[in-house]
Structures are given as C-alpha cells and as structure tokens.
Design a protein around this motif. Structure first.
Motif, mmCIF file in Angstrom:
data_model
loop_
_atom_site.group_PDB
_atom_site.id
_atom_site.type_symbol
_atom_site.label_atom_id
_atom_site.label_comp_id
_atom_site.label_asym_id
_atom_site.label_seq_id
_atom_site.Cartn_x
_atom_site.Cartn_y
_atom_site.Cartn_z
ATOM 1 N N HIS A 207 0.825 -1.217 0.000
ATOM 2 C CA HIS A 207 0.000 0.000 0.000
ATOM 3 C C HIS A 207 0.855 1.260 0.000
ATOM 4 O O HIS A 207 0.526 2.229 -0.688
ATOM 5 C CB HIS A 207 -0.982 -0.029 1.176
ATOM 6 C CG HIS A 207 -2.121 -0.975 0.948
ATOM 7 N ND1 HIS A 207 -2.046 -2.321 1.243
ATOM 8 C CD2 HIS A 207 -3.346 -0.785 0.402
ATOM 9 C CE1 HIS A 207 -3.187 -2.906 0.900
ATOM 10 N NE2 HIS A 207 -3.993 -2.006 0.396
ATOM 11 N N MET B 25 -5.071 5.513 3.219
ATOM 12 C CA MET B 25 -4.341 4.276 2.902
ATOM 13 C C MET B 25 -3.167 4.103 3.854
ATOM 14 O O MET B 25 -2.872 3.012 4.328
ATOM 15 C CB MET B 25 -3.782 4.346 1.480
ATOM 16 C CG MET B 25 -4.577 3.570 0.473
ATOM 17 S SD MET B 25 -3.989 3.980 -1.164
ATOM 18 C CE MET B 25 -2.953 2.594 -1.518
ATOM 19 N N ALA C 229 -2.312 1.081 6.363
ATOM 20 C CA ALA C 229 -1.034 0.365 6.350
ATOM 21 C C ALA C 229 -0.420 0.371 7.746
ATOM 22 O O ALA C 229 0.132 -0.630 8.217
ATOM 23 C CB ALA C 229 -0.089 1.004 5.344
ATOM 24 N N THR D 38 -10.852 0.075 3.885
ATOM 25 C CA THR D 38 -10.854 -0.465 2.515
ATOM 26 C C THR D 38 -12.145 -0.083 1.819
ATOM 27 O O THR D 38 -12.176 0.082 0.611
ATOM 28 C CB THR D 38 -10.747 -2.002 2.464
ATOM 29 O OG1 THR D 38 -11.870 -2.553 3.138
ATOM 30 C CG2 THR D 38 -9.472 -2.510 3.061
ATOM 31 N N HIS E 273 -10.002 -6.442 -2.367
ATOM 32 C CA HIS E 273 -10.639 -5.942 -1.150
ATOM 33 C C HIS E 273 -11.981 -6.621 -0.886
ATOM 34 O O HIS E 273 -12.325 -6.875 0.267
ATOM 35 C CB HIS E 273 -10.809 -4.432 -1.233
ATOM 36 C CG HIS E 273 -9.514 -3.694 -1.051
ATOM 37 N ND1 HIS E 273 -9.312 -2.413 -1.467
ATOM 38 C CD2 HIS E 273 -8.346 -4.073 -0.495
ATOM 39 C CE1 HIS E 273 -8.079 -2.031 -1.178
ATOM 40 N NE2 HIS E 273 -7.463 -3.037 -0.590
#
Lengths: 146, 815
Positions: free
Chosen positions: B301, B394, B398, B445, B533
């Motif tokens: 990511h 994101m 992560a 997500t 996802h």
C-alpha cells in the motif's frame, strides 16, 4: 506537527497499552503448593501423574470425566479433575502441564492437559530406534503380514 | 570397512553438489557485488557475466541436490538417514515430496529452490537492477547452502546434511542386534542393512493432501519476500532512491498473493487434519508466517502511495525490509525450539541455533545500518497529505496493519524471552485486539477507494458513496439482526465488537464491489485492487461468522453418562461415547458408530459414523480416522472428517478410543478350512458358511484393479434361537494381503477369512470377552466457513489481476 504524526503517536500508545495489558493477563507456572495458595486463580501447574494413586476414567460411563492425582517435583500431590477425554499419551508422558484453577472444594479443576516428553525430537528418535531394533529382532516378517 | 547393500554413489554426488552450490553462491555474491560497485562499464559487464555463470551453476547444483534426495527417498535407500527417518516402503508416491518438508534440511532445500527460480527470472527481467538485487539473493542462497552443508569447521558443525548415512547418524549405536557380537561398542555388522527393512515413515499428520501443496506454496511466498527486500536494499545502496519501486511493485503483489494463499492452505490443513476444532489457533508457527504477510501488505500500500503521490517512500523501505526480516525471524522462532513450551507444533532443535541467529542478524544489521545511514537522503515530501486524499487513509490502514503485526509477533515472542506463562485464554487475548483491527481496516478499505489521490471534492465523494453505504447498512442490519450471532463467552462488549466488525466487513464487501462499477465502470482488468478488497472483506466476514457461530454438536446428553461425578456443576461434556451399533442423540442427529476398517498397509483405522436427522431427510456417513500406536508413536493421532454443505460443515473426530491395554484380547483365532455349506461350532452356537464370493471390484480405499477380494457370508445360529449374518472380507493385493474381520457383538465373536482358494476358505473364529467396541468423538458445526475459503480465492485473484496490470504498465512505460 502533522496530523499523521498525531495518529501515529495515538496508535503506538495504543499498541504499548495493549502489550502492557497483555503482560498483566499472562499467568504463572506453579507447583502444587503455590497453586493451592491462590485458589480460584488460573495457573499452569507443572506436575506428573502419580501412578500409585487410583485414576478414574471410564469412557462408557462418562467420556468427559477424568480424575487422577498429580504430584510435583517437591513431592506434594493434589487431586485433579478434567472434563474431557483422557489424553491419548497420558500414560507414557513424563511430565504434565495442567492448566486450571485450584478450587475451594479442594481439587484442581483442570481445563487443559499438555502431555510433555523431555524432547519431542529425542522421543521420535527413541521410537525410531525401538523400531529399528524391533525390525532387527524379528527379521523380515514385518511388512507382508498385516 | 565395507558394508553390504549400501548405495553410496548418490550420497557422494549429493555431497559434491552441496559443496558446489556453496562455492558457486559465494562467487555469485562476490561477482554481483563487484558488478554493482565498479564504475566502468567494461568491468561491470565482466563481473556480471561471471556472476550469471556462478548463479546458474548454483541453481543447477540445488536442483541436483533436490533430485538426488528425491531419488534416495523414491528408491527407499534406507542407508540414508533422511529416507529412513521420513519415509517408508508403504508411503504413497504422492507423499514422497512431503518427506522433504518434514525435515529441516529438506525445507531449507525447498526454500533454496524457489530462490533459484526467482533468481533466474530476475536475471532475465531485472535489467539495470540485476546486479544489486542479485547480490542480495545470491547471498541468501549462500546462507541457505550453509544450512545443509554439514561440514565441520574445527569442532563446530555447520548445517545439517541431508545425505548423512544412517550408520553415521548415531541412530544405530544403541541397537546391539546390529553390532558384531551383539556388543554396541563393536563396529556394525557388515550386513547390517539386512536388518533395516523399512523406514520410520512420514508423520501421519502430514499424510494429507494439503501437506503436499501447502509447504511449497508457503515457501514460495517466503522466498518471494526477498525480491522486494532486495530491491529496497538496491535502492538504498545505489542511491537511486525511487526508481526501484516500479519493478518492485508487481513482485510485492506476487509475494503477497502467494504467501497469503500459502498461509491459508496451512489453515485448511489444520482444519482438515488437526483436531483443535478450527483453522486458526494463534499458534506461534501460524503467527510467525502471518506477520511478514501483514507487513508486506502495508508495504504494497505504501508503494502505491509513493507511486501516485510521492509520499511514504521511507515507510515503504521500512515495511519491505521488515517483511523479509520477519521471514527470517519466523524461521528462527520456529526452528530453534525456543518456543517449545508454548506451541503445539513439534519443534525440533537440531542444534543449529547459533547458525539460525547468525542468518537473522547477517541480514538485519546491514539492512538497518544502510537504512539509517541513508534515511535523511531518501526523498520525502514536506507538504502534509490532505485528509480528503486517498493516500492519507491508505497510509493509516497500512500503519494499523503494521502495528497489529508488531503486536502479534510481540505477544508470540514474549514467552520465549521472559519467563511467563501464556494467559488463560490465548485465542481470546489475540481476538479481542484483532477484532478492532478488522473493524478499522474493513471501514478503510470500503471508503478509501472512493477517494482520489491528492484531493477529493466533497460532492464527488458523497454522490458515489451514498448508495453503497445505504445498501451496506441495510444488509448489515439484516445479518446482525437475524443472523443469530450470539457469542456469549466473553461478555456483551466483545459480542458488540463482533457485531460491529461483521457490519464493517459487509460494508467492505459491498463498497468495494460497487466501486468496480461506480468507479471503474466494470473494467475488470483495472479493478484488481477492488476485487482483492472484496475478497478480504469476505475473509473477515467468514472468520467472524464461522468462529462466533461455531456449535458443538457432541454435547453429552446421552442416556449412558448421567453421572458427571464430583464437580457436576460443570457444563455437560463436549465428547460423546458411541457404542458400536447403538444410535445416540447429537443435536438434531441420531448418530451411530457402524463399523471400523483398517488401512491395508498401515495401523490406521477408519470409523464409519452415520448421521441421520430426526427432523428431516438429511443423512450422511463420515469416516474420521486415526493412527493408533503408529510406528512407535504411542497413542492416537486422529484425522477428522467433515460433511460439507453450502452454508456449513459438520466436522467430527475421534477424541478417544478404548484403552488397548485394558481391552487386550487374550483369546486367539481358531482356524478351520470350510467350503460352502460347512459348519463350525463355538461355545454358544454354530456358524454356517453360506456363500463364498470373489470380487474384483469393491468400494474400498486403496483397492486397485488387479486386486482380489473374497467375501464370506456366514450365518451364525445361536443356541438361544437367534441368528446373525457376518461378512468378513479378505483383500489380496499384489504385495500384501489383509483380512477385514466382522464382529457379532451380542455373541462376542469375531470372524475372519485367512485365505481362500478354489472354493475353500480358511475361516478363523475368536470368542472374546471384550468385544464391546466404542469410540469417543467430538463433533462441531461450522457455519459459513465457505465464505472464508471463497474470500481467500477472490483476494488472490484480485492481487494477481493487479500484478498483471502493473507488469503491463511497466512494460509500456519503457517503450
């Protein structure tokens, strides 16, 4: 300070808090004496099965009841009750890790039994050696007749 | 001294290739290093050419070692310890490869083979990155080669050699029968091989088809993590800080997909052949392989963030370096034996702890020294990410994944380093934290797909997000409201968290699926990320539903066990004893233990257990099986069996068998040749042989064309005027013959066919006082486990679609 740094700090603080709280939920390895001193507290009791005392287990009557006497290295013993079938290598184990609590009724209420051999690898080798010797002794008559 | 019956050539060849691979990988490392460092093109070219020859030599050697070891196992050359310890004459061909991964040496070899293949692909594709990247790979190959070298350097033994002879391994030292004059101090007899008839066989738990494919895939995943790591190191080393991310991205996706699938194949194996009643137990071995995967996902990511926004390059370095370092750390944890007390897996300490520690440090220290030294030079954008940008969220995702990985490995490692015992409920200790990770990640997500890189306008976000959100709320309310998710064991707080996590994972599935149409207009080749996802959301959903709705069917409510004995305030037991032929109530089923049958060649018994529903027409038979006192492993090793339905599984395994010592049958068989119509007396009646039929096809596991089966139909007439029928069976295979007796329980007799020829059968009869046969078993119902398996497949497909797209993009950008 960037927003991302604040979030980072919050998350790391959270992670540390989780690790500390994890440390508090960890339990202890105990002897019979120390386990008896804290009734109701979950412990790992290190002991072995006292073969001189009777063991009660009858799968036909009740497969979820095993009772036996455990004795630790200091020689102190306690009655253990376990509500599951008898572990298969119970008889041959040298050492037991009994997870559970000492109860007010005066027995160790066990929720899990781990049977231990000094070293799995050594034990495998011993079994293997036994096989080799057995094969050597009985000669060929081994694979054909079954 | 020369011994008879040994085949020494394969071992000597193997030995030679081990040394060759050791030298070749060292040469390759050095030459690639020089090729990276030298400043002149001519030098570079020269060193690179040398390095390639060396690496190809190394690859050939590793393949040769692998083939020779396979040859030894395949041909049952038991003079080699590896073949003797891990295989046997009766081992099926499909399990011969599994022998490789039962032993440490073989699994290092497997790892090494994958490195070779990946290395050859890199030589072909990495172009300017070849030299620095392959320096790292070649060096890892050198380290792996030392693990199987088995050479003594002064008094220190380096590695464990797979070609060691049985007689040199110390196994035979304690067996007097194999030594001259039956004295263990004397040398072995020259013909000692005559006594080594059979090997020790593969651990029965590994004799499962998942174990044939799970380790190779998992090790490919482990091996593949070195590629992103090597690219990151190459970037730091050559100071071309950003360029490597392009070729590294498809490799990282590849490693993520393969490692993830490999881990979950292990979970499937645990589900099908272990008996803890599930697919995941937060065992150290499982955790140690999950952690590199979680960190790798973080790395993928941040790679994407860097590619699209220029942010997060430093964290990308950290994640990709750490994912490989944690592969090494997991190798150290699981093979050194230091976790022995806390894991159910059998760890074997080969006395290689020093070497394993060195393997870990020799990569960790230089990598971090380089990372810290170059940290300031790695370009980073000063401007802060916009909270309406995709990269901001994101990155948080992560980060959460990364921290959850650190927590898992921290909890796993602590007992190895400080003397504490695990908590009362180990699984809950992980679940209560990871359920929140699931909630955060699922939500992230779901909505971050709808954000654009750099900045998103509120109107766009609101317009696109609205419908998926509404649909998700409705779907989640229905599932939580009517799904009977009622997991009470850990209180209302935890149940609430499960409900929330279930809702969030439903949202992740719906929002991502919707994005394929709303955001990507249904272009599947672009929607790898969304598909992955969706799959991941399904994985979370499957985990939550199957675990929180798992039911134990075998509650002991039978007529036999009324008295729970002292401490009867306990919940009824979770195990049920079934006496042969007597139906017992289990949930909505009547369950009957019908019969057992033996494996033709092994001490493995199959128990036929019939389930019949009292409320509907559902009816099925399961065959849980168990190895009993197998090859010196005293006790029971049970393999479960399950009935698969679309929306749930019924899963059962043998938890105990009658004590063979207590029930030892002292009676022996009395044999009599009989033809059809002949009779035979026993203490309470007589037996007539009614029919003797030969068949060349019976539904029996392992029965092949050419084998012969003889069925004897015997009528038993008891003196109390009842009669019974028994059908013992004789199976004759080319290399073995075995008889499957039949039992008449109420008469306490066992009948068997010893042999049969030309219409005359030799019938054996045994009267026994202890024929009462029973099994104790445990049965579960796992609902919705298929959502989990489907989720994994969809995730992997999604990642592969992304990978292919990234490779295509890299190609077209070069042209």
């Amino acid at each position: 300070m960037k927003k991302i740094h604040i979030i980072l700090l919050v998350l790391i603080a959270g992670a540390i808090a989780v690790l500390i709280s994890f440390l508090q939920t960890t339990t202890t390895y105990d002897t019979v004496q120390t386990a008896m001193e804290k009734p109701g507290k979950f412990v790992h009791l290190m002991a072995r099965w006292d073969k001189a005392q009777p063991m009660e287990y009858d799968a036909l009557k009740n497969p979820n009841y095993l009772s036996f006497t455990a004795v630790d290295t200091l020689g102190k013993s306690v009655k253990v009750v376990y509500h599951n079938p008898k572990p298969e290598n119970f008889e041959i184990s040298e050492r037991l890790v009994l997870k559970g609590k000492y109860t007010a009724e005066g027995y160790f209420d066990c929720s899990s039994i781990q049977t231990k051999c000094p070293s799995k690898y050594k034990d495998d080798m011993k079994a293997a050696q036994k096989n080799a010797q057995h094969n050597a002794a009985t000669g060929s008559a081994n694979t054909e007749t079954k | 001294m020369d011994y008879y019956g040994e085949h020494l050539l394969p071992g000597q060849l193997g030995q030679f290739f081990i040394i060759l691979s050791l030298v070749a990988s060292l040469v390759a490392t050095f030459a690639y290093f020089k090729a990276t460092q030298s400043e002149f093109d001519a030098d570079k070219g020269y060193w690179k050419k040398l390095a390639r020859y060396a690496f190809i030599t190394e690859a050939v050697s590793v393949f040769a070692i692998f083939s020779i070891l396979f040859y030894i196992i395949y041909n049952h050359l038991f003079e080699y310890k590896y073949a003797w310890q891990h295989s046997s004459l009766s081992l099926e061909f499909k399990y011969m490869l599994s022998c490789f991964w039962e032993g440490q040496e073989g699994s290092f070899l497997l790892w090494s083979i994958w490195h070779c293949i990946l290395g050859l692909v890199l030589i072909k594709t990495a172009k300017t990155w070849e030299a620095p990247v392959m320096t790292v790979v070649s060096f890892a190959q050198f380290c792996l080669a030392t693990m199987i070298a088995g050479i003594y350097i002064f008094n220190w033994k380096m590695g464990s050699n797979p070609f060691i002879l049985l007689r040199d391994s110390g196994v035979l030292d304690g067996a007097p029968a194999l030594h001259m004059n039956f004295d263990v101090n004397q040398p072995l007899k020259q013909d000692y091989m005559l006594s080594i008839k059979d090997g020790n066989d593969l651990n029965p738990l590994l004799q499962n088809y998942w174990m044939v494919i799970h380790p190779p895939v998992l090790f490919l995943g482990f091996a593949a993590t070195i590629v992103p790591f090597a690219f990151a190191i190459a970037g730091l080393w050559t100071k071309k800080f950003g360029e490597w991310t392009k070729p590294a991205l498809p490799w990282s996706l590849f490693a993520t997909a393969i490692l993830g699938v490999g881990i979950m194949m292990g979970a499937a194996w645990a589900y099908e052949s272990l008996t803890f009643g599930g697919y995941w137990a937060w065992d150290p071995v499982e955790n140690a392989s999950l952690v590199p995967w979680l960190i790798l996902v973080s790395g993928v990511h941040t790679l994407l963030i860097y590619k699209h926004s220029g942010h997060s390059l430093r964290s990308t370095y950290l994640f990709l370096i750490l994912s490989f370092i944690f592969v090494l750390y997991s190798t150290f944890l699981t093979r050194s034996g230091i976790l022995g007390e806390t894991s159910v897996h059998a760890f074997t300490d080969l006395g290689m702890n020093f070497q394993l520690t060195a393997f870990l440090l020799i990569f960790t220290l230089p990598a971090f020294v380089l990372f810290i030294k170059r940290y300031k030079a790695i370009p980073a954008i000063r401007k802060e990410e916009n909270t309406s940008s995709r990269e901001f969220w994101m990155f948080i995702g992560a980060l959460v994944f990364f921290l959850s990985a650190l927590l898992i490995i921290g909890k796993t490692s602590l007992p190895a380093f400080i003397k504490v015992a695990p908590p009362e409920d180990m699984e809950f200790s992980y679940n209560q934290i990871q359920v929140f990770v699931a909630i955060i990640v699922a939500v992230l997500t779901g909505f971050s797909q709808y954000l654009k890189y750099k900045e998103t306008s509120r109107g766009f976000f609101r317009e696109k997000m609205l419908w998926p959100a509404i649909i998700s709320v409705v779907a989640a309310s229905l599932v939580v409201g009517f799904g009977h998710i009622n997991y009470q064991k850990h209180g209302p707080m935890f149940l609430g968290a499960i409900w929330l996590a279930t809702a969030c994972s439903i949202y992740a599935v719906i929002a991502n699926a919707a994005y394929i149409w709303l955001g990507l207009k249904g272009k599947l080749n672009l929607s790898g990320g969304s598909i992955a996802h969706v799959g991941f959301g399904l994985v979370l959903l499957g985990i939550l539903l199957s675990s929180s709705k798992k039911e134990i069917l075998s509650h002991n409510t039978s007529g036999i066990a009324i008295d729970f004995g002292p401490g009867s305030d306990q919940k009824p037991g979770e195990n049920l004893t079934l006496v042969k032929g007597v139906p017992m109530k289990m949930g909505k089923f009547d369950v009957t233990y019908l019969k057992d049958s033996a494996h033709p060649k092994k001490q493995q018994w199959y128990y036929k257990v019939h389930f019949k529903s009292r409320t509907d027409s559902e009816e099925f038979t399961l065959w849980p099986n168990a190895f009993v006192n197998y090859k010196g492993n005293e006790g029971l090793m049970a393999n479960p069996d399950s009935r698969h339905y679309f929306d749930h599984d019924v899963f059962t395994y043998i938890s105990a068998l009658p004590n063979p010592e207590k029930n030892k049958d002292t009676a022996t068989f009395r044999n009599k040749p009989m033809k059809e119509g002949d009779s035979l007396f026993y203490s309470r009646g007589y037996v007539i042989l009614e029919k003797l039929v030969s068949k060349d096809n019976i539904p029996f596991e392992g029965f092949k064309p050419g084998d012969k089966a003889t069925v004897a139909t015997l009528k038993i007439h008891s003196f109390n005027n009842t009669s019974y029928t028994a059908e013992p069976l004789l199976i004759e295979k080319q290399d073995a013959r075995f008889s499957q007796p039949d039992t008449v329980m109420s008469e306490s007799i066992i009948l068997q066919v010893n042999n049969a020829e030309a219409g005359i059968a030799n019938i054996g009869i045994k009267e026994s006082g202890t024929v009462l046969e029973y099994v104790t078993l445990k049965a579960y119902k796992f609902p919705f486990i298929n959502i989990l398996w489907a989720g994994i497949i969809i995730t992997a497909i999604g990642i592969f679609i992304s990978m292919i797209r990234r490779i295509q993009l890299n190609r077209s950008s070069k042209e």
